[in-house]
Design a protein around this motif. Structure first.
Motif, PDB file in Angstrom:
ATOM      1  N   LEU A   1       0.721  -8.684   2.878  1.00  0.00           N
ATOM      2  CA  LEU A   1       0.489  -8.054   4.175  1.00  0.00           C
ATOM      3  C   LEU A   1       1.300  -6.769   4.309  1.00  0.00           C
ATOM      4  CD1 LEU A   1       0.502 -11.198   6.492  1.00  0.00           C
ATOM      5  CD2 LEU A   1      -1.456  -9.990   5.528  1.00  0.00           C
ATOM      6  N   ALA A   2       2.526  -6.774   3.788  1.00  0.00           N
ATOM      7  CA  ALA A   2       3.356  -5.567   3.858  1.00  0.00           C
ATOM      8  C   ALA A   2       2.734  -4.434   3.057  1.00  0.00           C
ATOM      9  CB  ALA A   2       4.770  -5.876   3.357  1.00  0.00           C
ATOM     10  N   VAL A   3       2.243  -4.743   1.875  1.00  0.00           N
ATOM     11  CA  VAL A   3       1.588  -3.728   1.040  1.00  0.00           C
ATOM     12  C   VAL A   3       0.351  -3.182   1.739  1.00  0.00           C
ATOM     13  CG1 VAL A   3       0.260  -3.387  -1.075  1.00  0.00           C
ATOM     14  CG2 VAL A   3       2.438  -4.571  -1.169  1.00  0.00           C
TER      15      VAL A   3
ATOM     16  N   ALA B   1      -3.505  -2.540  -7.061  1.00  0.00           N
ATOM     17  CA  ALA B   1      -4.851  -3.064  -6.850  1.00  0.00           C
ATOM     18  C   ALA B   1      -5.386  -2.696  -5.474  1.00  0.00           C
ATOM     19  CB  ALA B   1      -4.848  -4.580  -7.029  1.00  0.00           C
ATOM     20  N   LEU B   2      -4.570  -2.843  -4.441  1.00  0.00           N
ATOM     21  CA  LEU B   2      -5.043  -2.511  -3.095  1.00  0.00           C
ATOM     22  C   LEU B   2      -5.340  -1.021  -2.972  1.00  0.00           C
ATOM     23  CD1 LEU B   2      -2.980  -4.652  -0.571  1.00  0.00           C
ATOM     24  CD2 LEU B   2      -5.418  -4.753  -1.026  1.00  0.00           C
ATOM     25  N   ARG B   3      -4.481  -0.191  -3.546  1.00  0.00           N
ATOM     26  CA  ARG B   3      -4.731   1.254  -3.462  1.00  0.00           C
ATOM     27  C   ARG B   3      -5.985   1.643  -4.222  1.00  0.00           C
ATOM     28  NH1 ARG B   3      -0.019   4.827  -5.183  1.00  0.00           N
ATOM     29  NH2 ARG B   3      -1.502   6.378  -4.447  1.00  0.00           N
ATOM     30  N   ALA B   4      -6.275   0.929  -5.303  1.00  0.00           N
ATOM     31  CA  ALA B   4      -7.462   1.260  -6.101  1.00  0.00           C
ATOM     32  C   ALA B   4      -8.749   0.816  -5.415  1.00  0.00           C
ATOM     33  CB  ALA B   4      -7.350   0.597  -7.477  1.00  0.00           C
ATOM     34  N   LEU B   5      -8.695  -0.297  -4.689  1.00  0.00           N
ATOM     35  CA  LEU B   5      -9.925  -0.916  -4.208  1.00  0.00           C
ATOM     36  C   LEU B   5     -10.245  -0.645  -2.746  1.00  0.00           C
ATOM     37  CD1 LEU B   5      -9.490  -4.413  -5.908  1.00  0.00           C
ATOM     38  CD2 LEU B   5     -10.735  -2.417  -6.752  1.00  0.00           C
ATOM     39  N   ALA B   6      -9.236  -0.299  -1.950  1.00  0.00           N
ATOM     40  CA  ALA B   6      -9.471  -0.159  -0.506  1.00  0.00           C
ATOM     41  C   ALA B   6      -8.957   1.185  -0.016  1.00  0.00           C
ATOM     42  CB  ALA B   6      -8.775  -1.292   0.253  1.00  0.00           C
TER      43      ALA B   6
ATOM     44  N   SER C   1       4.809  -3.172 -13.529  1.00  0.00           N
ATOM     45  CA  SER C   1       6.214  -3.479 -13.239  1.00  0.00           C
ATOM     46  C   SER C   1       6.324  -4.669 -12.282  1.00  0.00           C
ATOM     47  CB  SER C   1       6.903  -2.246 -12.640  1.00  0.00           C
ATOM     48  OG  SER C   1       6.925  -1.189 -13.569  1.00  0.00           O
ATOM     49  N   GLY C   2       5.736  -5.792 -12.671  1.00  0.00           N
ATOM     50  CA  GLY C   2       5.855  -7.002 -11.872  1.00  0.00           C
ATOM     51  C   GLY C   2       4.676  -7.220 -10.941  1.00  0.00           C
ATOM     52  N   GLY C   3       4.705  -8.372 -10.265  1.00  0.00           N
ATOM     53  CA  GLY C   3       3.583  -8.775  -9.426  1.00  0.00           C
ATOM     54  C   GLY C   3       3.390  -7.911  -8.203  1.00  0.00           C
ATOM     55  N   GLN C   4       4.481  -7.524  -7.549  1.00  0.00           N
ATOM     56  CA  GLN C   4       4.349  -6.706  -6.341  1.00  0.00           C
ATOM     57  C   GLN C   4       3.737  -5.355  -6.667  1.00  0.00           C
ATOM     58  OE1 GLN C   4       4.855  -8.037  -3.497  1.00  0.00           O
ATOM     59  NE2 GLN C   4       4.896  -6.361  -2.039  1.00  0.00           N
ATOM     60  N   SER C   5       4.154  -4.784  -7.779  1.00  0.00           N
ATOM     61  CA  SER C   5       3.568  -3.516  -8.224  1.00  0.00           C
ATOM     62  C   SER C   5       2.083  -3.682  -8.521  1.00  0.00           C
ATOM     63  CB  SER C   5       4.305  -3.021  -9.464  1.00  0.00           C
ATOM     64  OG  SER C   5       3.679  -1.895 -10.019  1.00  0.00           O
TER      65      SER C   5
END
Length: 482
Positions: A217-219, A195-200, A186-190
């Motif tokens: 940075l907010a994500v 990606a961050l939740r999957a990798l870190a 659902s777009g770039g921010q999603s």
């Protein structure tokens, strides 16, 4: 008393007369009020309902209306709650949590929030409505909505034809990315969030460019990971410092924008492209490639380099892209491309978070990019962004010759300005808004202390070149102190 009283007028009269009655004392009957004020039964009923909603009277079926007493307070209106306990609950962290989560959307809201109608928007992150393919989008959505089965559940990974089209866009001539590698988002921010939740994992360090996109940075902070800055120069991220940062932090993720980086506009040099992947591989780390600006190259831009993902057969790169920036803020369609087990993890997180991207939106995207209007739109945007970039540079040269941009990028929406040392960046942003122009501060783009005060000016969200010039004039007034 009055021939044609409104409900509000009658309620005001009754409100003033309430002092005649003791708490709990009965008010005149509805029949008496109708006769006294020469109004209809409906007007009396609604006026009493207003007073009851304010907690001033209590109505009891079959008994009448009474002035509210202490025991009745709050019955007619919601109680004013005490939410102060939430400050403790939201800030409480387990002892093992090394990085407390914080959700600060201020850097994103600077580009999302629409300014007042009399304010010129040099802070936006989207195309002005006059540059959006509104007619083509409407036609595409209309055709998509009439297709049989389009309102049913879509495939979890996304429509196969859309995944195949995006795979070709991502891999280019190499063909290294296939439809099987692509997940519709659902777009770039999603995409970045997934990606961050999957990798870190929470508490982990994540390397980011400095400066970088404030939304990244907010994500990161909202996910409980710790962004670690790596400086950017005229050729992109400093790969010598990237290797040092991996060793010092133990990070296993580096998030970057190799093409037309936001906010600086830099393009990662050919030498550093290969070095980024080599350094990451040596550290056993992933690279998140945020390719947000590939469809925002200006008319005079040189040939664009391929994506990092196109040259990465080993799955080091997780590629994120979106069609939103080049079309409309409401076309929230993007993609993640990855190889190996990480792709399954990305898919699992997206399913948990949002199930899938709506079928009509995916179908409308396919209709749009497959129509003759699509290449015409991209050419028109490329030409107009060049004109606007040149107009903004010229206006800055005329109005603020002491603030030249660090570079003039061949694509994207922004110019990145350095303010004089010691300037109060936040005060400048406030003064600019007071003068009638919205600009984006530089501070939200830094994971740590910034090297100096900065401003980011966008030329995509204004209605015309004249408005762009007027915005710079207002900024000069703000910088001069009125």
């Amino acid at each position: 008393m009055f021939e044609r009283s409104s409900v509000v007028e009658l309620a005001e009269v009754l409100r003033e007369e309430l002092d005649r009655y003791s708490p709990g004392e009965k008010l005149p009957s509805s029949r008496a009020l109708i006769a006294q004020h020469r109004v209809s039964p409906v007007t009396v009923s609604r006026a009493l309902a207003l007073l009851a909603a304010e907690g001033l009277v209590v109505t009891r079926p079959g008994a009448g209306a009474f002035r509210a007493g202490p025991a009745d307070r709050g019955r007619g209106q919601p109680r004013a709650g005490d939410t102060s306990w939430q400050e403790v609950a939201l800030s409480a962290e387990a002892a093992a949590d090394a990085v407390p989560r914080s959700v600060d959307a201020s850097g994103i809201l600077a580009t999302l929030a629409a300014p007042p109608t009399d304010v010129i928007e040099l802070s936006g992150g989207y195309l002005h409505s006059s540059l959006q393919p509104e007619r083509a989008l409407a036609a595409a959505l209309g055709r998509a909505g009439r297709r049989p089965g389009v309102w049913d559940r879509p495939p979890i990974d996304g429509l196969p034809k859309l995944r195949a089209w995006l795979a070709r866009e991502i891999s280019g001539p190499t063909g290294g990315v296939t439809a099987a590698d692509v997940l519709i988002t659902s777009g770039g921010q999603s995409s970045l969030t997934t990606a961050l939740r999957a990798l870190a994992p929470p508490g982990a360090p994540v390397l980011v460019e400095s400066p970088t996109y404030p939304g990244l940075l907010a994500v990161a902070r909202a996910s409980g990971v710790r962004p670690v800055p790596v400086p950017v120069d005229a050729h992109g991220v400093r790969t010598d410092l990237l290797a040092d940062a991996f060793r010092a932090s133990g990070a296993r993720v580096f998030a970057c924008q190799p093409l037309l980086q936001n906010p600086t506009g830099t393009v990662l040099s050919e030498e550093r492209r290969a070095e980024v992947i080599r350094v990451a591989r040596a550290a056993g780390a992933f690279v998140i490639e945020d390719d947000f600006a590939r469809r925002l190259a200006h008319e005079d831009a040189p040939a664009l380099p391929p994506t990092l993902a196109a040259d990465d057969p080993d799955g080091t790169v997780v590629h994120a892209c979106s069609l939103t920036k080049a079309t409309s803020p409401s076309l929230r369609v993007g993609a993640l491309a990855a190889r190996g087990p990480v792709r399954d993890r990305l898919r699992a997180i997206q399913v948990v978070d949002s199930f899938f991207v709506p079928w009509p939106l995916q179908e409308a995207t396919l209709e749009l990019v497959g129509s003759p209007a699509w290449p015409r739109h991209l050419r028109a945007v490329a030409a107009e962004l060049r004109r606007r970039r040149e107009a903004l540079v010229a206006a800055l040269g005329a109005e603020l010759p002491g603030l030249p941009p660090a570079r003039v990028p061949p694509g994207g929406f922004h110019l990145w300005l350095s303010l004089p040392p010691g300037t109060d960046e936040a005060a400048v942003v406030r003064a600019a808004l007071h003068a009638g122009v919205a600009v984006a501060p530089g501070r939200p783009s830094y994971a740590a202390e910034p090297p100096g005060p900065r401003l980011r000016l966008s030329f995509a969200g204004v209605a015309s070149l004249a408005e762009l010039a007027e915005g710079v004039r207002r900024l000069r007034i703000a910088l001069e102190g009125g």
